[in-house]
Write an enzyme that holds these catalytic residues in place. Structure first.
Site, PDB file in Angstrom:
ATOM      1  N   GLU A  25      49.190  29.539  46.987  1.00  0.00           N
ATOM      2  CA  GLU A  25      48.668  30.864  47.368  1.00  0.00           C
ATOM      3  C   GLU A  25      47.186  30.915  47.011  1.00  0.00           C
ATOM      4  O   GLU A  25      46.603  29.939  46.554  1.00  0.00           O
ATOM      5  CB  GLU A  25      49.442  31.986  46.657  1.00  0.00           C
ATOM      6  CG  GLU A  25      49.329  31.956  45.142  1.00  0.00           C
ATOM      7  CD  GLU A  25      50.212  32.991  44.456  1.00  0.00           C
ATOM      8  OE1 GLU A  25      50.976  33.710  45.113  1.00  0.00           O
ATOM      9  OE2 GLU A  25      50.153  33.068  43.209  1.00  0.00           O
ATOM     10  N   ASP A  27      43.228  38.781  40.559  1.00  0.00           N
ATOM     11  CA  ASP A  27      42.923  38.251  41.895  1.00  0.00           C
ATOM     12  C   ASP A  27      41.514  38.656  42.352  1.00  0.00           C
ATOM     13  O   ASP A  27      41.341  39.152  43.489  1.00  0.00           O
ATOM     14  CB  ASP A  27      43.939  38.756  42.931  1.00  0.00           C
ATOM     15  CG  ASP A  27      45.386  38.648  42.469  1.00  0.00           C
ATOM     16  OD1 ASP A  27      45.722  37.638  41.833  1.00  0.00           O
ATOM     17  OD2 ASP A  27      46.173  39.584  42.745  1.00  0.00           O
TER      18      ASP A  27
HETATM   19  O1  FUB Z   1      48.620  39.852  42.459  1.00  0.00           O
HETATM   20  C1  FUB Z   1      49.804  39.598  43.171  1.00  0.00           C
HETATM   21  C2  FUB Z   1      49.893  38.179  43.568  1.00  0.00           C
HETATM   22  O2  FUB Z   1      49.852  37.361  42.410  1.00  0.00           O
HETATM   23  C3  FUB Z   1      48.731  37.689  44.387  1.00  0.00           C
HETATM   24  O3  FUB Z   1      48.756  38.103  45.719  1.00  0.00           O
HETATM   25  C4  FUB Z   1      48.905  36.234  44.184  1.00  0.00           C
HETATM   26  O4  FUB Z   1      47.841  35.457  44.608  1.00  0.00           O
HETATM   27  C5  FUB Z   1      49.130  36.172  42.692  1.00  0.00           C
HETATM   28  O5  FUB Z   1      47.936  36.200  41.982  1.00  0.00           O
END
Ligand code: FUB
Length: 340
Positions: free
Chosen positions: A239, A31
């Site tokens: 997301e 991320d």
């Molecule tokens: O790294 C944990 C979660 O996985 C992140 O918050 C999301 O965007 C996904 O990448």
């Protein structure tokens, strides 16, 4: 959210074709939110660990406990780990799952924004303050008032305002909210209803609170001008929102989650509505895909992650970087992470 199985031979073949290499290999990072601070690239990633938690559709296997900041002289230079920047043990309100962070600077201070779960299992977003881009950061005692869900991305506009975009469905809990109110009975809208969008809120001058009531960002279908539908899993927001500005336009990029694409939409206004434009990155090895886009010396770079280094383990990822291009019309050319 289970791992896709790869043989060692498949992993080696994909490594040979990969368009970029891990920024660091001594820890797992994911991320990656990249910013140019003090003439260098500072990268704010999740710090993936093997905690032994069971896989589930809510991302329970992502049990990260702290953040390390990485720094590069330029996107093509080696990355250096600046060490521990913030631990969940030093965040009074948070208990676990330090997911995707971001950072911003204003008036000589640096702000690290991060989602984490409270003891009751609800995600909120916190902020920690430091004097240097790499930290250390001191967490505020309470999460940002009115914050919820995950994946904060803070965009500093040319007029001096800062906006936080946030949200993620499924494990990120965004589907439990309507009009900023939590109800455990809420789920994703039906397939033919408008998809949930990311949430935006302008930040206060001190960067520690929302200056306004958060509101949803619409992503429209260019064909009919209507919001993308919840059943449109190849294009709808899941997301990982991120905003950059190119040619005077705002570009909102995001992950489609269960279809594993990085997509983007554009607007003339930071609040949207944004119009869907296309894909930035085809699926990587590993279930999640999450990125940032940053300009350095007039060239544009996509920081992203995959799970090749761990042999395909979804919650053990590595941050990477690759150059992207906007064409004469401002369209971003789609990249294939393993060539092709
Ligand atoms: O790294 C944990 C979660 O996985 C992140 O918050 C999301 O965007 C996904 O990448």
């Amino acid at each position: 959210m289970a791992d896709q199985e790869y043989t060692p031979e498949q992993i080696e073949a994909l490594k040979a074709k990969a368009i970029s290499q891990p920024l660091v290999t001594h820890i797992y990072t994911a991320d990656p939110s990249a910013h140019v601070f003090e003439g260098k690239i500072y990268i704010y990633p999740s710090h993936d660990i093997e905690a032994g938690a069971a896989f589930d559709d809510d991302g329970g296997h992502f049990q990260m406990r702290d953040y390390h900041v990485l720094v590069q002289d330029s996107p093509t230079s080696p990355a250096r780990d600046c060490g521990l920047a913030l631990s969940v043990d030093d965040v009074p309100w948070a208990e676990r799952q330090m997911w995707a962070p971001d950072a911003a600077t204003r008036n000589g201070k640096y702000y690290l924004y991060f989602p984490a779960k409270r003891p009751d299992g609800i995600f909120q977003i916190g902020v920690a303050v430091g004097d240097r881009p790499e930290g250390p950061f001191k967490a505020e005692p309470e999460p940002i008032r009115g914050s919820y869900s995950i994946d904060p991305a803070v965009y500093g506009d040319e007029d001096g305002e800062f906006y936080m975009y946030f949200g993620g469905i499924w494990g990120g809990q965004l589907q439990k909210y309507r009009d900023n109110r939590y109800d455990p009975a809420h789920e994703e809208p039906a397939d033919d209803e408008p998809a949930l969008g990311p949430i935006i809120a302008r930040l206060t001058e001190d960067m520690k609170q929302f200056a306004e009531t958060p509101r949803e960002v619409l992503i429209l279908d260019p064909e009919d001008g209507k919001p993308l539908r919840a059943g449109d899993h190849d294009r709808r927001f899941f997301e990982a929102p991120w905003v950059h500005k190119y040619g005077g336009r705002y570009y909102l990029s995001y992950s489609t989650g269960n279809t594993h694409y990085l997509c983007y939409a554009t607007s003339d206004n930071p609040y949207g509505p944004f119009v869907y434009q296309g894909r930035i990155l085809e699926p990587v090895v590993g279930w999640t895909t999450h990125h940032s886009i940053v300009e350095f010396d007039g060239r544009w770079w996509l920081y992203y992650h995959d799970s090749l280094l761990s042999g395909g383990v979804t919650h053990l990822r590595s941050a990477k970087v690759v150059e992207i291009e906007h064409d004469a019309q401002g369209r971003i050319r789609t990249l294939h992470p393993y060539g092709g």
